[in-house]
Enzyme design. Structure first.
Site, mmCIF file in Angstrom:
data_model
loop_
_atom_site.group_PDB
_atom_site.id
_atom_site.type_symbol
_atom_site.label_atom_id
_atom_site.label_comp_id
_atom_site.label_asym_id
_atom_site.label_seq_id
_atom_site.Cartn_x
_atom_site.Cartn_y
_atom_site.Cartn_z
ATOM 1 N N HIS A 66 0.840 -1.200 0.000
ATOM 2 C CA HIS A 66 0.000 0.000 0.000
ATOM 3 C C HIS A 66 0.868 1.240 0.000
ATOM 4 O O HIS A 66 1.959 1.257 0.593
ATOM 5 C CB HIS A 66 -0.986 0.007 1.172
ATOM 6 C CG HIS A 66 -0.382 -0.015 2.542
ATOM 7 N ND1 HIS A 66 -0.034 1.122 3.230
ATOM 8 C CD2 HIS A 66 -0.079 -1.041 3.377
ATOM 9 C CE1 HIS A 66 0.436 0.794 4.417
ATOM 10 N NE2 HIS A 66 0.431 -0.524 4.535
ATOM 11 N N ASP A 68 -0.639 4.258 0.836
ATOM 12 C CA ASP A 68 -1.186 5.204 1.814
ATOM 13 C C ASP A 68 -0.489 5.027 3.165
ATOM 14 O O ASP A 68 0.080 3.961 3.455
ATOM 15 C CB ASP A 68 -2.706 5.044 1.972
ATOM 16 C CG ASP A 68 -3.122 3.650 2.423
ATOM 17 O OD1 ASP A 68 -2.542 2.658 1.938
ATOM 18 O OD2 ASP A 68 -4.017 3.551 3.286
ATOM 19 N N ASP A 99 6.114 1.234 7.200
ATOM 20 C CA ASP A 99 4.717 0.821 6.940
ATOM 21 C C ASP A 99 4.120 1.723 5.887
ATOM 22 O O ASP A 99 3.425 2.669 6.213
ATOM 23 C CB ASP A 99 3.916 0.861 8.240
ATOM 24 C CG ASP A 99 2.490 0.329 8.067
ATOM 25 O OD1 ASP A 99 2.226 -0.343 7.062
ATOM 26 O OD2 ASP A 99 1.655 0.602 8.948
ATOM 27 N N GLU A 133 -5.299 0.893 2.417
ATOM 28 C CA GLU A 133 -5.072 -0.217 3.366
ATOM 29 C C GLU A 133 -5.306 0.267 4.786
ATOM 30 O O GLU A 133 -5.863 -0.439 5.611
ATOM 31 C CB GLU A 133 -3.650 -0.762 3.223
ATOM 32 C CG GLU A 133 -3.422 -2.090 3.949
ATOM 33 C CD GLU A 133 -3.154 -1.964 5.441
ATOM 34 O OE1 GLU A 133 -3.345 -2.937 6.181
ATOM 35 O OE2 GLU A 133 -2.740 -0.874 5.890
ATOM 36 N N GLU A 134 -4.909 1.514 5.033
ATOM 37 C CA GLU A 134 -4.993 2.040 6.402
ATOM 38 C C GLU A 134 -6.384 2.578 6.733
ATOM 39 O O GLU A 134 -6.677 2.830 7.894
ATOM 40 C CB GLU A 134 -3.957 3.160 6.610
ATOM 41 C CG GLU A 134 -2.500 2.757 6.361
ATOM 42 C CD GLU A 134 -1.924 1.892 7.478
ATOM 43 O OE1 GLU A 134 -2.695 1.444 8.331
ATOM 44 O OE2 GLU A 134 -0.712 1.670 7.464
ATOM 45 N N GLU A 162 3.818 -6.109 4.480
ATOM 46 C CA GLU A 162 3.581 -5.450 5.777
ATOM 47 C C GLU A 162 4.771 -5.734 6.698
ATOM 48 O O GLU A 162 5.403 -6.793 6.602
ATOM 49 C CB GLU A 162 2.292 -5.976 6.424
ATOM 50 C CG GLU A 162 1.011 -5.548 5.756
ATOM 51 C CD GLU A 162 0.729 -4.056 5.851
ATOM 52 O OE1 GLU A 162 1.445 -3.344 6.585
ATOM 53 O OE2 GLU A 162 -0.193 -3.593 5.162
ATOM 54 N N HIS A 353 3.032 3.289 12.769
ATOM 55 C CA HIS A 353 1.969 4.230 13.169
ATOM 56 C C HIS A 353 2.444 5.216 14.252
ATOM 57 O O HIS A 353 1.639 5.990 14.757
ATOM 58 C CB HIS A 353 0.703 3.498 13.653
ATOM 59 C CG HIS A 353 0.041 2.674 12.592
ATOM 60 N ND1 HIS A 353 -1.281 2.297 12.657
ATOM 61 C CD2 HIS A 353 0.502 2.156 11.422
ATOM 62 C CE1 HIS A 353 -1.600 1.566 11.577
ATOM 63 N NE2 HIS A 353 -0.518 1.482 10.826
HETATM 64 N N1 LIG Z 1 -8.096 -0.418 8.092
HETATM 65 C C1 LIG Z 1 -8.630 -1.718 7.899
HETATM 66 C C2 LIG Z 1 -7.576 -2.763 8.037
HETATM 67 C C3 LIG Z 1 -6.768 -2.633 9.279
HETATM 68 C C4 LIG Z 1 -5.551 -3.466 9.128
HETATM 69 C C5 LIG Z 1 -4.627 -3.325 10.291
HETATM 70 N N2 LIG Z 1 -3.417 -4.019 9.963
HETATM 71 C C6 LIG Z 1 -2.260 -3.691 10.523
HETATM 72 O O1 LIG Z 1 -2.155 -2.793 11.347
HETATM 73 C C7 LIG Z 1 -1.067 -4.509 10.095
HETATM 74 C C8 LIG Z 1 -0.118 -4.646 11.236
HETATM 75 C C9 LIG Z 1 0.715 -5.887 11.093
HETATM 76 O O2 LIG Z 1 1.347 -6.061 10.046
HETATM 77 O O3 LIG Z 1 0.714 -6.704 12.015
HETATM 78 C C10 LIG Z 1 -5.231 -3.932 11.550
HETATM 79 O O4 LIG Z 1 -5.015 -5.118 11.832
HETATM 80 O O5 LIG Z 1 -5.923 -3.197 12.268
HETATM 81 C C11 LIG Z 1 -9.744 -2.009 8.869
HETATM 82 O O6 LIG Z 1 -9.866 -1.328 9.894
HETATM 83 O O7 LIG Z 1 -10.498 -2.920 8.589
HETATM 84 ZN ZN LIG Z 2 0.768 -1.427 6.432
HETATM 85 ZN ZN LIG Z 3 -0.324 0.349 9.088
#
Ligand SMILES: N[C@@H](CCC[C@H](NC(=O)CCC(=O)O)C(=O)O)C(=O)O
Ligand SMILES: [Zn+2]
Ligand SMILES: [Zn+2]
Length: 383
Positions: A66, A68, A99, A133-134, A162, A353
């Site tokens: 991603h 973003d 990230d 993605e975020e 990721e 983040h």
């Molecule tokens: N924004 C979307 C997806 C959220 C994805 C997010 N993933 C990460 O932070 C990856 C971290 C890693 O690589 O372990 C999450 O899990 O919240 C949503 O809210 O659906």
């Molecule tokens: Zn990411």
């Molecule tokens: Zn992220």
């Protein structure tokens, strides 16, 4: 001259806060076109997605990433401005460093090097990018995966970038992810004067027994079966809101946001039901409960990509990665259900983040070499 670092910096200088891609994807598509890569754009509302490929046959390996980034917060909290990438003592700082613009740069340089060395490689290599993605992730890879599946254009293997690494680049590779759902519970009550308990109904007090039970509950012991492992399911309260601000007024409502990360003992429906049962047991009756399903758990069976990654990491980095399904979820949740083998390997995740997000500069080239070796193993006899 460090091609990966330069490209990472060029991407990080673009303030591509979700869903704004800020020109990152066209920068990459134009650059890769010079080596014969073809780009197909999927513009979905305000979200930009692009698939950049070289070769047209099977087997196919697409990198997934991603462009973003999450908002930086107050710039004054940063040691250097978040969108002015800066190297200090061998470390690259700025929003997106790990990230995941650093990994996207490593993917692009690896793809370019591979195609330069093997212009007539068998199969197809590619890069699928989104600018959502975020965010709520509705119009990014979720939508593109639907379009591609309808066409029957499904990759055989997908390497997600990721930031999977914990203490050292390559120490952790993800072979699946837990599911993720968010519930917003609003318990209703009657606002009033704290001195007159007989004429009020305090929703915070109604919430308390449920909250205690939620915090205490052990949901399961994790999963360890023939298909692999998952950590235990857990629930975290991420927001709790109630009160008027006045110390002698009870609130009319209390709102709780809960985030579940869950394994295959559960699915979104069974978790919804379990929470409703707990509310009933705690005597909470007057409430609303809204759920958002981010993704169900997925695991990818071992295949050629996992074997290639498991070989490339020790060869290039001198360590054997742990294979697990930890961390958050990823856009791999939209690709794995297509039948694609999904594996995830990226930079260190210690600062994702956060203010002063960073990646060691050396990791950028190291990761790019791992990615390139994976392609060599899968598409040539290796070196
Ligand atoms: N924004 C979307 C997806 C959220 C994805 C997010 N993933 C990460 O932070 C990856 C971290 C890693 O690589 O372990 C999450 O899990 O919240 C949503 O809210 O659906
Ligand atoms: Zn990411
Ligand atoms: Zn992220």
């Amino acid at each position: 001259m460090n091609d990966t670092l330069d490209l990472a910096c060029a991407l990080m200088a673009r303030p591509s806060v979700t869903p704004d891609d800020a020109g990152c994807q066209s920068l990459l598509a134009e650059r890769m076109a010079a080596l014969g890569f073809a780009a197909e754009w999927f513009v979905c509302g305000d979200v930009t997605n692009v698939l950049i490929t070289h070769g047209a046959e099977s087997p196919s390996l697409w990198f997934l990433g991603h462009t973003d980034v999450v908002p930086p917060g107050p710039e004054s909290d940063w040691t250097s401005p978040p969108f002015a990438p800066e190297v200090r003592d061998g470390v690259l700082y700025g929003r997106g460093a790990c990230d995941m613009k650093g990994a996207v740069a490593a993917m692009v340089v690896a793809l370019e090097d591979f195609v330069r060395e093997h212009p007539d490689h068998p199969g197809q290599v590619g890069l699928l990018l989104t600018s959502d993605e975020e965010g709520d992730a509705q119009r990014g890879i979720r939508e593109v995966a639907g379009i591609l599946a309808a066409r029957g254009q499904v990759p055989d293997h997908c390497l997600v970038g990721e930031p999977s690494s914990q203490r050292q680049l390559g120490d952790t590779v993800r072979i699946g992810r837990r599911g993720s759902i968010v519930g917003v519970l609003t318990v209703k009550g009657v606002q009033g004067h704290t001195a007159f308990p007989e004429s009020i109904d305090n929703p915070v007090h109604r919430l308390a027994p449920f909250l205690a039970a939620l915090v205490e509950r052990r949901w399961d012991d994790g999963v360890d079966d023939a298909d692999g492992q998952f950590p235990p399911t857990h629930c975290q309260v991420s927001n709790i809101n109630a009160g008027t601000g006045a110390s002698n007024v009870t609130p009319g409502a209390a709102t709780l946001t809960i985030s579940f990360r869950y394994n295959t003992h559960w699915n979104a429906d069974t978790l919804h039901q379990a929470v409703q049962d707990m509310l009933a047991d705690a005597g909470v009756e007057n409430y609303t409960l809204d759920w958002r399903v981010s993704g169900e758990p997925f695991r990818s069976p071992a295949g050629a990509l996992r074997r290639a990654v498991a070989d490339a990491v020790p060869t290039e980095l001198g360590l054997a990665p742990a294979l697990n399904t930890g961390g958050g979820t990823s856009d791999g949740r939209f690709i794995a259900p297509l039948g694609t083998e999904v594996v995830e390997l990226g930079l260190l995740n210690a600062s994702i983040h956060k203010v002063d997000e960073y990646t060691p500069v050396a990791d950028l080239d190291d990761l790019s070499r791992v990615y390139r070796r994976v392609m060599k193993t899968m598409f040539t006899a290796g070196d």
